[in-house]
Design a protein around this motif. Structure first.
Motif, PDB file in Angstrom:
ATOM      1  N   MET A   1       0.842  -1.181   0.000  1.00  9.12           N
ATOM      2  CA  MET A   1       0.000   0.000   0.000  1.00  9.12           C
ATOM      3  C   MET A   1       0.885   1.242   0.000  1.00  9.12           C
ATOM      4  O   MET A   1       1.898   1.293   0.674  1.00  9.12           O
ATOM      5  CB  MET A   1      -0.911  -0.026   1.220  1.00  9.12           C
ATOM      6  N   ASN A   2       0.502   2.254  -0.745  1.00 11.20           N
ATOM      7  CA  ASN A   2       1.258   3.496  -0.831  1.00 11.20           C
ATOM      8  C   ASN A   2       0.555   4.602  -0.060  1.00 11.20           C
ATOM      9  O   ASN A   2      -0.629   4.509   0.241  1.00 11.20           O
ATOM     10  CB  ASN A   2       1.409   3.923  -2.299  1.00 11.20           C
ATOM     11  N   TRP A   3       1.304   5.674   0.255  1.00 14.12           N
ATOM     12  CA  TRP A   3       0.709   6.838   0.907  1.00 14.12           C
ATOM     13  C   TRP A   3       0.911   8.059   0.021  1.00 14.12           C
ATOM     14  O   TRP A   3       1.795   8.099  -0.810  1.00 14.12           O
ATOM     15  CB  TRP A   3       1.260   7.052   2.309  1.00 14.12           C
ATOM     16  N   ILE A   4       0.032   9.065   0.202  1.00  8.42           N
ATOM     17  CA  ILE A   4       0.020  10.260  -0.635  1.00  8.42           C
ATOM     18  C   ILE A   4       0.672  11.418   0.124  1.00  8.42           C
ATOM     19  O   ILE A   4       0.314  11.700   1.267  1.00  8.42           O
ATOM     20  CB  ILE A   4      -1.423  10.651  -1.020  1.00  8.42           C
ATOM     21  N   CYS A   5       1.602  12.092  -0.522  1.00  4.65           N
ATOM     22  CA  CYS A   5       2.282  13.244   0.084  1.00  4.65           C
ATOM     23  C   CYS A   5       1.323  14.440   0.099  1.00  4.65           C
ATOM     24  O   CYS A   5       0.756  14.796  -0.930  1.00  4.65           O
ATOM     25  CB  CYS A   5       3.538  13.582  -0.705  1.00  4.65           C
ATOM     26  N   GLU A   6       1.172  15.062   1.258  1.00  2.00           N
ATOM     27  CA  GLU A   6       0.289  16.227   1.350  1.00  2.00           C
ATOM     28  C   GLU A   6       0.922  17.469   0.738  1.00  2.00           C
ATOM     29  O   GLU A   6       0.235  18.440   0.453  1.00  2.00           O
ATOM     30  CB  GLU A   6      -0.100  16.512   2.796  1.00  2.00           C
ATOM     31  N   CYS A   8       3.220  17.532  -2.256  1.00  5.61           N
ATOM     32  CA  CYS A   8       3.273  17.528  -3.728  1.00  5.61           C
ATOM     33  C   CYS A   8       2.221  16.629  -4.368  1.00  5.61           C
ATOM     34  O   CYS A   8       2.048  16.651  -5.576  1.00  5.61           O
ATOM     35  CB  CYS A   8       4.665  17.123  -4.208  1.00  5.61           C
ATOM     36  N   GLY A   9       1.534  15.803  -3.570  1.00  9.83           N
ATOM     37  CA  GLY A   9       0.504  14.932  -4.107  1.00  9.83           C
ATOM     38  C   GLY A   9       1.013  13.618  -4.672  1.00  9.83           C
ATOM     39  O   GLY A   9       0.239  12.828  -5.221  1.00  9.83           O
ATOM     40  N   GLU A  10       2.313  13.340  -4.540  1.00 12.23           N
ATOM     41  CA  GLU A  10       2.878  12.082  -5.034  1.00 12.23           C
ATOM     42  C   GLU A  10       2.133  10.915  -4.389  1.00 12.23           C
ATOM     43  O   GLU A  10       1.984  10.854  -3.172  1.00 12.23           O
ATOM     44  CB  GLU A  10       4.371  12.001  -4.706  1.00 12.23           C
ATOM     45  N   GLU A  11       1.664   9.970  -5.214  1.00  7.96           N
ATOM     46  CA  GLU A  11       0.841   8.866  -4.730  1.00  7.96           C
ATOM     47  C   GLU A  11       1.593   7.542  -4.624  1.00  7.96           C
ATOM     48  O   GLU A  11       1.035   6.565  -4.150  1.00  7.96           O
ATOM     49  CB  GLU A  11      -0.367   8.684  -5.656  1.00  7.96           C
ATOM     50  N   LYS A  12       2.831   7.481  -5.054  1.00  6.98           N
ATOM     51  CA  LYS A  12       3.545   6.202  -5.107  1.00  6.98           C
ATOM     52  C   LYS A  12       4.607   6.078  -4.024  1.00  6.98           C
ATOM     53  O   LYS A  12       5.653   5.481  -4.233  1.00  6.98           O
ATOM     54  CB  LYS A  12       4.176   6.034  -6.487  1.00  6.98           C
ATOM     55  N   ASN A  13       4.350   6.625  -2.842  1.00  6.70           N
ATOM     56  CA  ASN A  13       5.290   6.509  -1.730  1.00  6.70           C
ATOM     57  C   ASN A  13       5.030   5.206  -0.988  1.00  6.70           C
ATOM     58  O   ASN A  13       3.931   4.989  -0.481  1.00  6.70           O
ATOM     59  CB  ASN A  13       5.117   7.687  -0.763  1.00  6.70           C
ATOM     60  N   PRO A  14       6.024   4.299  -0.919  1.00  8.26           N
ATOM     61  CA  PRO A  14       5.826   3.026  -0.232  1.00  8.26           C
ATOM     62  C   PRO A  14       5.606   3.229   1.269  1.00  8.26           C
ATOM     63  O   PRO A  14       6.115   4.185   1.855  1.00  8.26           O
ATOM     64  CB  PRO A  14       7.135   2.267  -0.480  1.00  8.26           C
ATOM     65  N   GLU A  15       4.862   2.334   1.890  1.00  7.75           N
ATOM     66  CA  GLU A  15       4.605   2.381   3.325  1.00  7.75           C
ATOM     67  C   GLU A  15       5.903   2.429   4.133  1.00  7.75           C
ATOM     68  O   GLU A  15       5.943   3.005   5.206  1.00  7.75           O
ATOM     69  CB  GLU A  15       3.790   1.154   3.764  1.00  7.75           C
ATOM     70  N   SER A  16       6.963   1.842   3.609  1.00  7.06           N
ATOM     71  CA  SER A  16       8.229   1.775   4.335  1.00  7.06           C
ATOM     72  C   SER A  16       8.964   3.116   4.367  1.00  7.06           C
ATOM     73  O   SER A  16       9.902   3.289   5.138  1.00  7.06           O
ATOM     74  CB  SER A  16       9.142   0.721   3.696  1.00  7.06           C
ATOM     75  N   GLU A  17       8.554   4.082   3.553  1.00  3.64           N
ATOM     76  CA  GLU A  17       9.223   5.382   3.487  1.00  3.64           C
ATOM     77  C   GLU A  17       8.537   6.386   4.398  1.00  3.64           C
ATOM     78  O   GLU A  17       7.315   6.467   4.437  1.00  3.64           O
ATOM     79  CB  GLU A  17       9.211   5.926   2.050  1.00  3.64           C
ATOM     80  N   ASN A  44      -2.482  10.702   6.091  1.00  2.00           N
ATOM     81  CA  ASN A  44      -3.126   9.662   5.302  1.00  2.00           C
ATOM     82  C   ASN A  44      -4.115   8.829   6.123  1.00  2.00           C
ATOM     83  O   ASN A  44      -4.721   7.921   5.621  1.00  2.00           O
ATOM     84  CB  ASN A  44      -2.073   8.745   4.672  1.00  2.00           C
ATOM     85  N   ILE A  45      -4.245   9.148   7.424  1.00  5.05           N
ATOM     86  CA  ILE A  45      -5.241   8.467   8.246  1.00  5.05           C
ATOM     87  C   ILE A  45      -6.202   9.520   8.780  1.00  5.05           C
ATOM     88  O   ILE A  45      -5.915  10.703   8.761  1.00  5.05           O
ATOM     89  CB  ILE A  45      -4.590   7.680   9.411  1.00  5.05           C
ATOM     90  N   LYS A  46      -7.342   9.088   9.247  1.00  3.83           N
ATOM     91  CA  LYS A  46      -8.324  10.028   9.780  1.00  3.83           C
ATOM     92  C   LYS A  46      -7.769  10.682  11.035  1.00  3.83           C
ATOM     93  O   LYS A  46      -7.030  10.071  11.802  1.00  3.83           O
ATOM     94  CB  LYS A  46      -9.618   9.288  10.103  1.00  3.83           C
ATOM     95  N   ASN A  47      -8.142  11.943  11.259  1.00  2.00           N
ATOM     96  CA  ASN A  47      -7.633  12.709  12.402  1.00  2.00           C
ATOM     97  C   ASN A  47      -7.866  12.016  13.737  1.00  2.00           C
ATOM     98  O   ASN A  47      -7.060  12.123  14.644  1.00  2.00           O
ATOM     99  CB  ASN A  47      -8.256  14.105  12.433  1.00  2.00           C
ATOM    100  N   GLU A  48      -8.969  11.288  13.863  1.00  9.22           N
ATOM    101  CA  GLU A  48      -9.245  10.650  15.144  1.00  9.22           C
ATOM    102  C   GLU A  48      -8.367   9.421  15.385  1.00  9.22           C
ATOM    103  O   GLU A  48      -8.323   8.881  16.476  1.00  9.22           O
ATOM    104  CB  GLU A  48     -10.730  10.297  15.279  1.00  9.22           C
ATOM    105  N   GLU A  49      -7.637   8.959  14.385  1.00  9.32           N
ATOM    106  CA  GLU A  49      -6.788   7.781  14.517  1.00  9.32           C
ATOM    107  C   GLU A  49      -5.339   8.170  14.798  1.00  9.32           C
ATOM    108  O   GLU A  49      -4.408   7.650  14.219  1.00  9.32           O
ATOM    109  CB  GLU A  49      -6.841   6.954  13.231  1.00  9.32           C
TER     110      GLU A  49
END
Length: 187
Positions: A1-6, A8-17, A44-49
């Motif tokens: 699963m990847n995460w999105i950079c707030e 630049c919007g890059e969507e291909k960041n690995p979970e390990s980074e 990348n997660i909800k504020n309450e988490e």
């Protein structure tokens, strides 16, 4: 699963980074509280988490932040300084840029920009468009580009107006102008 950079919007960041592969922006935001605990948030997660970590884990977070600062200082993360240029001379006012950014002014219609020139109390900003220009780095961080984003009063490099929607390489020492507000480039 990847995460999105707030940033630049890059969507291909690995979970390990923990830092964006495109712009180097940190994935997590760390906030210390008065009781010695640290809160780490991930956009990348909800504020309450939000994850609360124990005091013994604070050292790990501090080490990561220290590494990030070291990476920035050693130019592993691209950085650029824009020195405000007034009356034909460089001033002590500096705008530091880390990673790719959009420059302009906030507006409710067009939303926020990464660098809100209006918030910096710089004279002449009324001529800068809401979404005026972008500054971006090459993947290796060795080259810096500026692109006018269809601003009304133009973006200039060394007194030469650049064409809208075209990335132009900038060099150390260049004078760039957003409308009539000038900066000297340092990197």
């Amino acid at each position: 699963m990847n995460w999105i950079c707030e940033n630049c919007g890059e969507e291909k960041n690995p979970e390990s980074e923990n830092y964006c592969m495109e712009c180097g922006f940190p994935r997590y935001h760390v906030v210390s509280s008065g009781d010695g605990s640290v809160t780490i948030t991930d956009k990348n997660i909800k504020n309450e988490e939000v994850e609360i970590i124990e005091d013994n884990d604070v050292e790990i977070v501090e080490e990561e932040l220290e590494k990030k600062t070291e990476d920035i200082n050693n130019n592993i993360v691209p950085k650029l300084k824009l020195h405000l240029y007034k009356n034909g001379a460089i001033t002590t006012e500096i705008l530091e840029i880390f990673g790719n950014v959009e420059i302009g002014k906030f507006s409710p219609e067009k939303g926020p920009v990464d660098i809100d020139i209006e918030s910096l109390s710089i004279p002449g900003v009324k001529y800068i468009s809401r979404k005026h220009a972008t500054i971006s780095f090459s993947l290796n961080g060795n080259e810096v580009f500026i692109e006018d984003t269809e601003s009304l009063n133009g973006t200039w490099i060394n007194e030469i107006k650049i064409e809208s929607n075209k990335k132009i390489k900038i060099k150390n020492g260049d004078i760039i102008s957003f409308a009539n507000t000038k900066f000297q480039v340092e990197f």
